[in-house]
Design a protein around this motif. Structure first.
Motif, PDB file in Angstrom:
ATOM      1  N   PHE A  11       0.846  -1.187   0.000  1.00 29.20           N
ATOM      2  CA  PHE A  11       0.000   0.000   0.000  1.00 29.20           C
ATOM      3  C   PHE A  11       0.886   1.243   0.000  1.00 29.20           C
ATOM      4  O   PHE A  11       1.639   1.484   0.947  1.00 29.20           O
ATOM      5  N   ILE A  12       0.798   2.001  -1.086  1.00 30.89           N
ATOM      6  CA  ILE A  12       1.500   3.272  -1.156  1.00 30.89           C
ATOM      7  C   ILE A  12       0.702   4.292  -0.355  1.00 30.89           C
ATOM      8  O   ILE A  12      -0.512   4.415  -0.539  1.00 30.89           O
ATOM      9  N   VAL A  13       1.370   5.022   0.524  1.00 28.76           N
ATOM     10  CA  VAL A  13       0.669   5.988   1.377  1.00 28.76           C
ATOM     11  C   VAL A  13       1.228   7.382   1.085  1.00 28.76           C
ATOM     12  O   VAL A  13       2.236   7.786   1.662  1.00 28.76           O
ATOM     13  N   PRO A  14       0.583   8.136   0.185  1.00 35.93           N
ATOM     14  CA  PRO A  14       1.071   9.479  -0.134  1.00 35.93           C
ATOM     15  C   PRO A  14       0.601  10.503   0.893  1.00 35.93           C
ATOM     16  O   PRO A  14      -0.339  10.234   1.662  1.00 35.93           O
ATOM     17  N   PRO A  15       1.218  11.672   0.932  1.00 38.56           N
ATOM     18  CA  PRO A  15       0.706  12.741   1.781  1.00 38.56           C
ATOM     19  C   PRO A  15      -0.722  13.099   1.381  1.00 38.56           C
ATOM     20  O   PRO A  15      -1.096  12.951   0.206  1.00 38.56           O
ATOM     21  N   ILE A  79      -2.481   2.031  -4.912  1.00 43.04           N
ATOM     22  CA  ILE A  79      -2.178   3.459  -4.838  1.00 43.04           C
ATOM     23  C   ILE A  79      -3.493   4.204  -4.620  1.00 43.04           C
ATOM     24  O   ILE A  79      -4.324   4.296  -5.526  1.00 43.04           O
ATOM     25  N   PRO A  80      -3.728   4.702  -3.414  1.00 39.96           N
ATOM     26  CA  PRO A  80      -5.008   5.338  -3.088  1.00 39.96           C
ATOM     27  C   PRO A  80      -5.073   6.772  -3.590  1.00 39.96           C
ATOM     28  O   PRO A  80      -4.071   7.360  -4.017  1.00 39.96           O
ATOM     29  N   GLY A  81      -6.265   7.346  -3.503  1.00 35.15           N
ATOM     30  CA  GLY A  81      -6.446   8.739  -3.865  1.00 35.15           C
ATOM     31  C   GLY A  81      -5.875   9.675  -2.818  1.00 35.15           C
ATOM     32  O   GLY A  81      -5.685   9.307  -1.663  1.00 35.15           O
ATOM     33  N   LEU A  82      -5.605  10.879  -3.258  1.00 41.56           N
ATOM     34  CA  LEU A  82      -5.074  11.899  -2.354  1.00 41.56           C
ATOM     35  C   LEU A  82      -5.690  13.240  -2.719  1.00 41.56           C
ATOM     36  O   LEU A  82      -6.360  13.379  -3.750  1.00 41.56           O
ATOM     37  N   ASP A  83      -5.481  14.234  -1.868  1.00 42.58           N
ATOM     38  CA  ASP A  83      -6.085  15.536  -2.063  1.00 42.58           C
ATOM     39  C   ASP A  83      -5.765  16.086  -3.454  1.00 42.58           C
ATOM     40  O   ASP A  83      -4.619  16.033  -3.910  1.00 42.58           O
ATOM     41  N   ALA A  84      -6.787  16.621  -4.138  1.00 47.38           N
ATOM     42  CA  ALA A  84      -6.614  17.110  -5.504  1.00 47.38           C
ATOM     43  C   ALA A  84      -5.570  18.215  -5.592  1.00 47.38           C
ATOM     44  O   ALA A  84      -4.910  18.371  -6.633  1.00 47.38           O
ATOM     45  N   ARG A  85      -5.414  18.950  -4.521  1.00 48.41           N
ATOM     46  CA  ARG A  85      -4.410  20.025  -4.527  1.00 48.41           C
ATOM     47  C   ARG A  85      -3.025  19.475  -4.850  1.00 48.41           C
ATOM     48  O   ARG A  85      -2.250  20.082  -5.593  1.00 48.41           O
ATOM     49  N   LEU A  86      -2.726  18.309  -4.298  1.00 45.49           N
ATOM     50  CA  LEU A  86      -1.433  17.693  -4.578  1.00 45.49           C
ATOM     51  C   LEU A  86      -1.407  16.986  -5.930  1.00 45.49           C
ATOM     52  O   LEU A  86      -0.393  16.999  -6.629  1.00 45.49           O
ATOM     53  N   PHE A  92       4.947  18.798  -6.774  1.00 46.34           N
ATOM     54  CA  PHE A  92       4.761  17.502  -6.138  1.00 46.34           C
ATOM     55  C   PHE A  92       4.945  16.379  -7.154  1.00 46.34           C
ATOM     56  O   PHE A  92       5.635  15.388  -6.885  1.00 46.34           O
ATOM     57  N   LYS A  93       4.347  16.556  -8.332  1.00 47.87           N
ATOM     58  CA  LYS A  93       4.490  15.541  -9.372  1.00 47.87           C
ATOM     59  C   LYS A  93       5.968  15.357  -9.735  1.00 47.87           C
ATOM     60  O   LYS A  93       6.446  14.230  -9.893  1.00 47.87           O
ATOM     61  N   GLY A  94       6.696  16.461  -9.858  1.00 44.06           N
ATOM     62  CA  GLY A  94       8.116  16.366 -10.180  1.00 44.06           C
ATOM     63  C   GLY A  94       8.921  15.641  -9.122  1.00 44.06           C
ATOM     64  O   GLY A  94       9.876  14.919  -9.432  1.00 44.06           O
ATOM     65  N   SER A  95       8.519  15.796  -7.863  1.00 43.50           N
ATOM     66  CA  SER A  95       9.245  15.142  -6.771  1.00 43.50           C
ATOM     67  C   SER A  95       9.056  13.631  -6.768  1.00 43.50           C
ATOM     68  O   SER A  95       9.798  12.908  -6.107  1.00 43.50           O
TER      69      SER A  95
END
Length: 320
Positions: A11-15, A79-86, A92-95
């Protein structure tokens, strides 16, 4: 449940992760392990941090670096969903470039990759969705089409499977997807146990990937009808009398017949026939002879042929 090789689910856990997107599928696989399935859960950080804050503000920690793991064809990545802002933040995408490169490697290794909700964007950014089919949350399908024209996006679908890529619309559909994978790995009986354990209604539309009939007509919480369905599914080779089924759940035959139809939308006889047809198709596809298959389905050879003819419109082309 026949699978003996351990299945690892990463499980990938993004901010800013959406909690139910990740916790829903986790619970499904956790319950599967509690019921004896060889499943190992691993929680990975998408960046260098071993802890993150979810979109709801709750913190999650003890996350492992994704770089520490190499996957194979027995493994799944969620890979779950995350806040649309990110999701739409270019910095963030580049990182995430190292993560995207790692994801491509795991895909090439044969790992199955699953997205929930806006997690599909991360798959698309990485390139694993190029020339593939997927779905995402209904709010973002229009935007997704414009950004990724080489990916076919399906609207109004709970989940989509395309080869080794699985995607789901979001929130509770991540649970539906996890149950679908449990069925693929361990069979319909086992998946039914897990669905009942977590009290999930199995919601499907006519355009969704077709689930086994052993899982269909189970979107209710009437335990007496579940018990009858379990008995029918587990004793296909035996003749079944309505009186015996009624005794099983301490009801009269008339009341059971009425309650079964009200609860499932079909009669006991129709349900029993559908179970037999699916089991027969499985056995015939594996090279079993008609006489042996008819015995295993509690029918004579002529009865089986008549039943298959009746349902010829839903049979595989090789058997219809």
């Amino acid at each position: 449940m026949e699978k003996k090789v351990k299945t690892r689910v990463f499980f990938i856990v993004p901010p800013e992760v959406h909690l139910l997107d990740v916790s829903g599928p986790i619970q499904v696989f956790y319950e599967a392990s509690e019921y004896g399935a060889k499943v190992e859960l691993v929680f990975l950080a998408i960046d260098g941090n071993d802890s993150i804050n979810s979109s709801a503000g709750i913190g999650l920690n003890k996350l492992e670096p994704f770089r520490n793991h190499t996957l194979n064809e027995n493994d799944f990545i969620f890979i779950p969903g995350l806040d649309a802002r990110l999701v739409f933040d270019e910095a963030f995408k580049g990182s995430l470039k190292p993560f995207f490169e790692w994801l491509q490697i795991q895909k090439n290794n044969g790992a199955k990759i699953c997205s929930v909700c806006t997690g599909a964007y991360l798959l698309a950014y990485s390139g694993v969705l190029k020339n593939m089919e997927c779905t995402t949350h209904w709010k973002y399908t229009g935007d997704f089409k414009k950004r990724f024209p080489e990916t076919t996006i399906h609207e109004d679908r709970l989940f989509v499977k395309d080869g080794s890529i699985y995607s789901s619309a979001g929130i509770s559909s991540g649970i539906d997807l996890a149950l679908f994978i449990i069925e693929e790995l361990f069979g319909p009986f086992f998946a039914t146990k897990i669905a009942k354990e977590i009290v999930i209604f199995l919601r499907r539309t006519e355009d969704d990937p077709q689930l086994s009939v052993f899982l269909q007509y189970r979107n209710h919480i009437e335990n007496r009808i579940h018990k009858v369905q379990d008995h029918l599914a587990q004793h296909l080779s035996n003749k079944q009398k309505i009186e015996d089924l009624a005794d099983l759940v301490f009801m009269s035959p008339r009341n059971l017949t009425r309650l079964f139809k009200k609860t499932t939308g079909i009669t006991i006889g129709e349900y029993h026939d559908k179970l037999r047809v699916e089991r027969a198709v499985q056995l015939l596809s594996n090279g079993q002879k008609v006489n042996a298959v008819s015995d295993l389905c509690g029918l004579s050879s002529n009865q089986l042929r008549s039943l298959l003819k009746k349902y010829s419109d839903i049979l595989p082309s090789t058997l219809s």
